[in-house]
Enzyme design. Structure first.
Site, short mmCIF file in Angstrom:
data_model
loop_
_atom_site.label_atom_id
_atom_site.label_comp_id
_atom_site.label_asym_id
_atom_site.label_seq_id
_atom_site.Cartn_x
_atom_site.Cartn_y
_atom_site.Cartn_z
CE1 TYR A 192 24.54 -0.57 56.43
CE2 TYR A 192 24.63 1.29 54.91
CZ TYR A 192 23.98 0.60 55.91
OH TYR A 192 22.79 1.04 56.40
CE LYS A 231 21.58 -1.97 55.05
NZ LYS A 231 20.58 -2.75 55.80
P1 NAI Z 1 20.43 0.87 65.20
O1 NAI Z 1 21.89 0.60 65.44
O2 NAI Z 1 19.75 1.88 66.03
O3 NAI Z 1 19.62 -0.49 65.31
C1 NAI Z 1 20.07 -1.69 64.77
C2 NAI Z 1 19.75 -2.80 65.74
O4 NAI Z 1 20.20 -4.06 65.19
C3 NAI Z 1 20.48 -2.67 67.10
O5 NAI Z 1 19.55 -2.73 68.15
C4 NAI Z 1 21.45 -3.84 67.13
O6 NAI Z 1 21.66 -4.36 68.43
C5 NAI Z 1 20.76 -4.84 66.23
N1 NAI Z 1 21.69 -5.83 65.68
C6 NAI Z 1 22.90 -5.60 65.17
N2 NAI Z 1 23.46 -6.74 64.75
C7 NAI Z 1 22.55 -7.72 65.01
C8 NAI Z 1 22.54 -9.12 64.79
N3 NAI Z 1 23.59 -9.75 64.23
N4 NAI Z 1 21.45 -9.83 65.15
C9 NAI Z 1 20.39 -9.22 65.72
N5 NAI Z 1 20.36 -7.88 65.97
C10 NAI Z 1 21.42 -7.14 65.60
O7 NAI Z 1 20.32 1.24 63.64
P2 NAI Z 1 19.09 1.82 62.75
O8 NAI Z 1 19.51 3.12 62.19
O9 NAI Z 1 17.82 1.70 63.46
O10 NAI Z 1 19.14 0.80 61.52
C11 NAI Z 1 18.16 -0.17 61.23
C12 NAI Z 1 18.36 -0.66 59.80
O11 NAI Z 1 18.15 0.40 58.88
C13 NAI Z 1 19.75 -1.21 59.50
O12 NAI Z 1 19.65 -2.33 58.63
C14 NAI Z 1 20.43 -0.06 58.80
O13 NAI Z 1 21.48 -0.49 57.96
C15 NAI Z 1 19.27 0.50 58.01
N6 NAI Z 1 19.44 1.89 57.59
C16 NAI Z 1 19.33 2.90 58.49
C17 NAI Z 1 19.45 4.20 58.06
C18 NAI Z 1 19.22 5.35 58.97
O14 NAI Z 1 19.17 6.48 58.44
N7 NAI Z 1 19.09 5.16 60.26
C19 NAI Z 1 19.84 4.51 56.67
C20 NAI Z 1 19.87 3.38 55.81
C21 NAI Z 1 19.70 2.11 56.28
#
Ligand code: NAI
Length: 300
Positions: free
Chosen positions: A164, A168
């Protein structure tokens, strides 16, 4: 509406918009006039399975509130299909938020090629594929705003997240070059490292903390970076709970070895790592001056 920053006439593509942060971005863009492509594969946070439900629910919510949105269920690894949905439905793409993501945390000593490839594929290749498919549309329009999503794990490293972290920080590298290449065509590309409560973080953070880390605090920053009035490009921002700050590189003044030898490096080491007179290089050209200065010295 007063001086509300709006996106009327603009088309926004938000990947991974069925849950967490992406969902809030999609709702925000739609509530301020953008037509939105809600992309989500609908799998688990570990990247297992797929379903249409996640994207559909968000599209319904946007429509019920009077907004305009269509769903797309492709993986970001097939980014061209997502952009195709935008073009077919709305004829253009102005905003891309490369938000989709999954986790496969495991100590490096136990990491498999599958763990590695899956994470690099969804995060890094997925961001590339979606941006690449949107890029020439944006160039032809002479307008585009892209926000890519990095992570503190990528900037600083984090136990169990070698895959990851690599993806990133790679995304930030992509961002910096796209910002340069997009400059003449009014395409601005930035990167965020958010901290927010989501299904991705609910297992690693205490409950009280999660309650104050609402995605609603992150979304406005994405909104600002994607607005036509925002001139920022190539930046990396850390944010959460309403706090937001830009990051930049710091370089120590550096040391020059008196003799090109391993011992010469040892003797210069205190200067190599001394940040008292730090500089803030911001382009590949900024590498030349200290190197040239060292060459000049070597001639003496
Ligand atoms: P989440 O798991 O709630 O949402 C991620 C969404 O991406 C999900 O709805 C999932 O179905 C979708 N997804 C996964 N693989 C996919 C694909 N191949 N094609 C299309 N859709 C896909 O996660 P969250 O926390 O909302 O994360 C959003 C972004 O923010 C991610 O890139 C994560 O790495 C990044 N991030 C989040 C942090 C946090 O504190 N929540 C911290 C640092 C980064």
């Amino acid at each position: 509406m007063g001086d509300q920053l709006r996106y009327d006439g603009k088309v926004a593509v938000v990947t991974g918009a069925g849950n967490g942060l992406g969902k809030v971005y999609a709702l925000m863009f739609a509530s301020r006039g953008a037509k939105v492509v809600v992309n989500d594969l609908g799998g688990s946070f570990k990247g297992e399975g797929a379903s249409k439900g996640a994207a559909d629910l968000v599209v319904d919510e946007i429509k019920k509130a009077g907004g305009v949105a269509v769903a797309n269920y492709d993986s970001v690894e097939n980014g061209d299909k997502i952009i195709e949905t935008a073009i077919k439905a709305f004829g253009r793409v102005d905003i891309v938020v490369n938000n989709a993501g999954i986790l496969r945390d495991v100590g490096f000593h136990n990491m498999t090629d599958k763990d590695w490839d899956l994470i690099i594929g969804v995060h890094l290749k997925g961001s590339y594929k979606v941006a690449r498919a949107a890029w020439n549309v944006m160039r032809d329009q002479g307008y585009g705003r892209i926000v890519n999503v990095a992570s503190a794990a990528g900037i600083y490293g984090n136990f169990g997240q070698a895959n990851y972290s690599a993806a990133k920080l790679g995304i930030f590298g992509l961002t910096q070059t796209l910002a340069r290449e997009g400059a003449k065509k009014n395409i601005k590309v930035n990167c965020i490292a958010p901290l927010a409560a989501s299904r991705m973080t609910e297992t690693v953070m205490p409950k009280e903390m999660l309650e104050s880390l609402k995605p609603e605090f992150v979304a406005p920053v994405v909104g600002y970076l994607c607005h036509e009035s925002c001139e920022e490009t190539g930046g990396l921002f850390e944010l959460g709970a309403g706090w937001v700050a830009k990051l930049r590189w710091a370089r120590a003044k550096g040391g020059v070895m008196k003799k090109a030898s391993v011992e010469g490096v040892r003797d210069a080491w205190n200067d190599v790592i001394n940040f008292d007179d730090e500089e803030h290089p911001s382009s590949t050209q900024d590498t030349f001056p200290p190197v040239m200065a060292a060459l000049e010295k070597a001639k003496l």
